[in-house]
Design a protein around this motif. Structure first.
Motif: not given
Length: 222
Positions: A144-145, A156-157, A183, A185, A191, A205, A207
Motif C-alpha cells: 500500500d502507498y 507498506k511493504t 509501524s 505487523k 499493527f 509487514v 510501514v
C-alpha cells in the motif's frame, strides 16, 4: 451552535455524485451531521433518508446558500467535479461567506490551482491520487502507498531480509535508505508502533515513512 466551537460536528456537502455521496455517508457513519446539497432532485431524494438533512439548491446562487445557512458551517466540502465553473463559483461564495474550513474536489491540477487561488483551504484530487497510488502498487513491491504531501510518503511493504531478526536500531536503515519504520505487523497480530528495539521477523509487514523516492527505493531492496 456557533461555528467557532471546535466541537461543531456539522458539515455541508455540495454535490452528491459518487465522491460527494460516499464522503457524506462516511461522515454520517462517524456521527457527523451532514447537510447534503445538490441541484438534482433525483440525487437529493436518493440520499434523503441516509443523510441528516438534504436540500435541492443551486450552489452557485449566493442567496440559496445563505437560505440554507451555509455561512454558519465550520466545514464545507465542494464535491462538484465535472462542472468546473460551478465548482469554482460555489467555492468562491463559501470563501466570501467566511466558512473557516473548505475542501473542494478538483479534476485536474489546473482546476486545483484555481480553487486554491480563490481561497479553498484543502484541494482533493481523488482520481489523480488514486491513479498515482495504484501505479506505485502495480510497478513496485509495496502493499500500500499514500503520499502525505508532495515528495513525502508512507509505504507498506514486507520486512526485507536485511532487517529480519535484528533490532531496528542496529540495522542503520535510516542512514542507509533515508526512511523510518513507523509501524509493524507481526503474523496474526495487529499493527503496532515500531521502536529501535523492534525485531522484525520473516513475513512481517512494516510501514515506512520518508521522501517518496526513498520509500520506493526501500520497497525494492528485497
Amino acid at each position: 451552535m456557533p461555528r467557532s466551537k471546535t466541537n461543531d460536528k456539522r458539515v455541508l456537502v455540495i454535490g452528491l455524485g459518487r465522491f460527494g455521496s460516499s464522503l457524506a455517508l462516511e461522515l454520517v457513519a462517524h456521527n457527523w451531521e451532514v447537510l447534503g446539497m445538490d441541484s438534482s432532485p433525483r440525487l437529493v431524494q436518493a440520499y434523503a433518508e441516509s443523510l441528516t438533512h438534504t436540500v435541492v439548491a443551486d450552489a452557485t446562487d449566493e442567496e440559496a446558500l445563505r437560505q440554507i445557512g451555509a455561512q454558519e458551517f465550520t466545514r464545507a466540502v465542494v464535491a462538484i467535479g465535472t462542472h468546473l465553473e460551478e465548482s469554482i463559483l460555489a467555492a468562491s461564495l463559501l470563501v466570501d461567506m467566511g466558512v473557516p474550513h473548505i475542501w473542494a474536489k478538483a479534476v485536474s491540477r489546473r482546476h486545483g490551482r484555481i480553487l486554491q487561488q480563490v481561497g479553498v483551504h484543502h484541494v482533493v484530487l481523488p482520481e489523480h491520487d488514486m491513479g498515482e497510488r495504484v501505479a506505485h502498487l502495480v510497478s513496485g513491491r509495496m502493499l500500500d502507498y499514500v503520499e502525505i504531501e508532495e515528495g513525502f510518503a508512507l509505504g507498506k511493504t514486507r520486512a526485507p531480509r536485511e532487517v529480519i531478526g535484528r533490532r531496528l536500531g542496529d540495522t542503520g536503515i535510516r542512514a542507509k535508505y533515508g526512511i523510518t519504520v513507523v509501524s509493524i505487523k507481526h503474523h496474526g497480530e495487529q499493527f503496532t508502533y515500531a521502536t529501535e528495539n523492534t525485531v522484525p521477523q520473516k513475513g512481517d509487514v512494516i510501514v515506512v515513512a520518508g521522501k517518496t523516492d526513498d520509500v520506493e527505493r526501500f520497497a525494492e531492496i528485497n
